[in-house]
Design an enzyme around this catalytic site. Structure first.
Site, PDB file in Angstrom:
ATOM      1  N   PRO A 229       2.758  -4.085   7.674  1.00 26.11           N
ATOM      2  CA  PRO A 229       2.024  -3.280   6.619  1.00 26.11           C
ATOM      3  C   PRO A 229       2.816  -2.963   5.976  1.00 26.11           C
ATOM      4  CG  PRO A 229       2.732  -1.943   8.430  1.00 26.11           C
ATOM      5  CD  PRO A 229       3.202  -3.305   9.118  1.00 26.11           C
ATOM      6  N   ASN A 230       0.913  -3.609   4.277  1.00 25.78           N
ATOM      7  CA  ASN A 230       1.963  -3.093   3.067  1.00 25.78           C
ATOM      8  C   ASN A 230       2.446  -3.690   1.917  1.00 25.78           C
ATOM      9  OD1 ASN A 230       0.221  -0.175   3.143  1.00 25.78           O
ATOM     10  ND2 ASN A 230       1.384   0.525   4.164  1.00 25.78           N
TER      11      ASN A 230
ATOM     12  N   ARG B  97       3.176  -1.667  -5.559  1.00 25.38           N
ATOM     13  CA  ARG B  97       3.737  -0.524  -4.823  1.00 25.38           C
ATOM     14  C   ARG B  97       4.925  -0.545  -4.445  1.00 25.38           C
ATOM     15  NH1 ARG B  97       5.936  -1.250   2.324  1.00 25.38           N
ATOM     16  NH2 ARG B  97       5.487   0.693   1.999  1.00 25.38           N
TER      17      ARG B  97
ATOM     18  N   TYR C   4      10.681  -0.320  -4.418  1.00 23.25           N
ATOM     19  CA  TYR C   4      10.456  -2.093  -3.687  1.00 23.25           C
ATOM     20  C   TYR C   4      10.226  -2.787  -4.376  1.00 23.25           C
ATOM     21  CZ  TYR C   4       8.556   0.611   0.330  1.00 23.25           C
ATOM     22  OH  TYR C   4       8.901   1.637   1.772  1.00 23.25           O
TER      23      TYR C   4
ATOM     24  N   ASN D 242      10.210  -8.525   8.913  1.00 22.16           N
ATOM     25  CA  ASN D 242      10.220  -6.736   7.836  1.00 22.16           C
ATOM     26  C   ASN D 242       8.866  -6.318   8.454  1.00 22.16           C
ATOM     27  OD1 ASN D 242      10.035  -4.424   6.473  1.00 22.16           O
ATOM     28  ND2 ASN D 242      10.514  -5.524   4.338  1.00 22.16           N
TER      29      ASN D 242
ATOM     30  N   HIS E 135       9.467   2.268  12.747  1.00 22.11           N
ATOM     31  CA  HIS E 135       9.485   3.458  13.237  1.00 22.11           C
ATOM     32  C   HIS E 135       9.433   3.752  14.089  1.00 22.11           C
ATOM     33  CE1 HIS E 135      11.536   2.214   9.709  1.00 22.11           C
ATOM     34  NE2 HIS E 135      10.657   2.592   8.741  1.00 22.11           N
TER      35      HIS E 135
ATOM     36  N   ASP F  30       7.654  -4.533  22.674  1.00 24.83           N
ATOM     37  CA  ASP F  30       7.676  -5.049  23.788  1.00 24.83           C
ATOM     38  C   ASP F  30       7.530  -6.348  23.605  1.00 24.83           C
ATOM     39  OD1 ASP F  30       8.064  -2.734  25.342  1.00 24.83           O
ATOM     40  OD2 ASP F  30       6.063  -2.593  25.530  1.00 24.83           O
TER      41      ASP F  30
ATOM     42  N   LEU G 238      13.842  -4.248   2.179  1.00 25.10           N
ATOM     43  CA  LEU G 238      13.694  -3.877   0.808  1.00 25.10           C
ATOM     44  C   LEU G 238      14.330  -3.328   1.265  1.00 25.10           C
ATOM     45  CD1 LEU G 238       9.985  -4.961   0.351  1.00 25.10           C
ATOM     46  CD2 LEU G 238      11.971  -6.413  -0.532  1.00 25.10           C
ATOM     47  N   SER G 239      14.841  -1.719   1.093  1.00 26.29           N
ATOM     48  CA  SER G 239      15.142  -0.778   0.917  1.00 26.29           C
ATOM     49  C   SER G 239      16.207  -0.339   1.837  1.00 26.29           C
ATOM     50  CB  SER G 239      13.849   0.884   0.614  1.00 26.29           C
ATOM     51  OG  SER G 239      13.285   1.117   2.307  1.00 26.29           O
TER      52      SER G 239
ATOM     53  N   ARG H 147      16.674   7.550   3.029  1.00 30.13           N
ATOM     54  CA  ARG H 147      15.095   7.767   2.947  1.00 30.13           C
ATOM     55  C   ARG H 147      14.726   9.166   3.856  1.00 30.13           C
ATOM     56  NH1 ARG H 147      11.259   3.181   2.116  1.00 30.13           N
ATOM     57  NH2 ARG H 147      10.137   4.706   0.629  1.00 30.13           N
TER      58      ARG H 147
ATOM     59  N   ARG I  49      12.402   7.404   8.971  1.00 34.71           N
ATOM     60  CA  ARG I  49      12.581   5.757   8.616  1.00 34.71           C
ATOM     61  C   ARG I  49      14.055   5.743   8.995  1.00 34.71           C
ATOM     62  NH1 ARG I  49       8.209   4.051   5.110  1.00 34.71           N
ATOM     63  NH2 ARG I  49       8.124   6.154   3.560  1.00 34.71           N
TER      64      ARG I  49
HETATM   65  C1  DQA Z   1       9.853  -1.302   4.699  1.00 36.37           C
HETATM   66  C2  DQA Z   1      10.885   0.220   5.507  1.00 36.37           C
HETATM   67  C3  DQA Z   1       9.203   0.680   6.282  1.00 36.37           C
HETATM   68  O1  DQA Z   1      10.559   2.611   5.713  1.00 36.37           O
HETATM   69  C4  DQA Z   1       9.097   1.080   5.199  1.00 36.37           C
HETATM   70  O2  DQA Z   1       7.586   1.639   5.689  1.00 36.37           O
HETATM   71  C5  DQA Z   1       8.091   0.203   4.609  1.00 36.37           C
HETATM   72  C6  DQA Z   1       8.908  -1.365   4.043  1.00 36.37           C
HETATM   73  C7  DQA Z   1      11.423  -1.949   3.589  1.00 36.37           C
HETATM   74  O3  DQA Z   1      11.259  -3.033   3.889  1.00 36.37           O
HETATM   75  O4  DQA Z   1      12.182  -1.016   2.743  1.00 36.37           O
HETATM   76  O5  DQA Z   1       7.080  -0.815   4.653  1.00 36.37           O
HETATM   77  O6  DQA Z   1      10.377  -1.969   5.804  1.00 36.37           O
END
Ligand code: DQA
Length: 148
Positions: free
Chosen positions: A10-11, A18, A23, A73, A79, A86, A100-101, A106, A110
């Site tokens: 997601p995202n 974002r 990121y 990813n 988390h 599963d 990425l991060s 953080r 996380r």
């Molecule tokens: C992430 C780190 C996650 O905690 C966060 O929710 C993301 C991106 C990263 O690539 O740093 O969506 O997976």
């Protein structure tokens, strides 16, 4: 040639727009282009992204027998998702977890991953390069070199 599914949760479709301070300014398409260029002739890459946990579970299920490795990813689901954990256990395909991060630098929530203990390895904190480093590690592993 190893068949690798590159899976984004997601995202991650919002990369570039974002939280660029965390990121970066590159898009998910930029990451995919860089991977395709660097690994051309070494891996057959399939790219996937979904914001839905159930879709990610269904996708992972379809990879049994169809992928040799997964570069994952899972975004925030890293988390929280017992269901994705599963699914990874069910298909038993070697995977590398990437971020990425640097998730450990953080928020506390996380710091944990529900899948890292199943992974061949984890790469976090190098921005888009985490994907390239993770895929190098995964291909090395699939090629028979033991991870250290
Ligand atoms: C992430 C780190 C996650 O905690 C966060 O929710 C993301 C991106 C990263 O690539 O740093 O969506 O997976």
């Amino acid at each position: 040639m190893s068949r690798i599914a590159v899976i984004n949760g997601p995202n991650l479709n919002m990369l570039g727009r974002r939280e660029p301070g965390i990121y970066g300014s590159g898009s998910l398409e930029d990451i995919q282009r860089a991977l395709s260029g660097r690994f051309q002739g070494r891996a057959e890459l399939g790219f996937h992204q979904s914001n839905s946990e159930g879709e990610l579970v269904s996708l992972i299920q379809t990879l049994a027998g169809a992928a040799d490795g997964i570069l994952l990813n899972a975004g925030a689901y890293t988390h929280t998702s017992v269901a994705i954990r599963d699914a990874l256990l069910a298909v038993d395909i070697p995977f590398v977890e990437v971020h990425l991060s640097n998730v450990h630098a953080r928020e506390q929530f996380r710091h944990g991953s529900l899948m890292a203990d199943l992974a061949v390895g984890v790469v976090a904190g190098f921005g888009a390069a985490s994907y390239e480093l993770g895929l190098e590690g995964l291909l090395g592993y699939l090629g028979g070199r033991e991870s250290p």
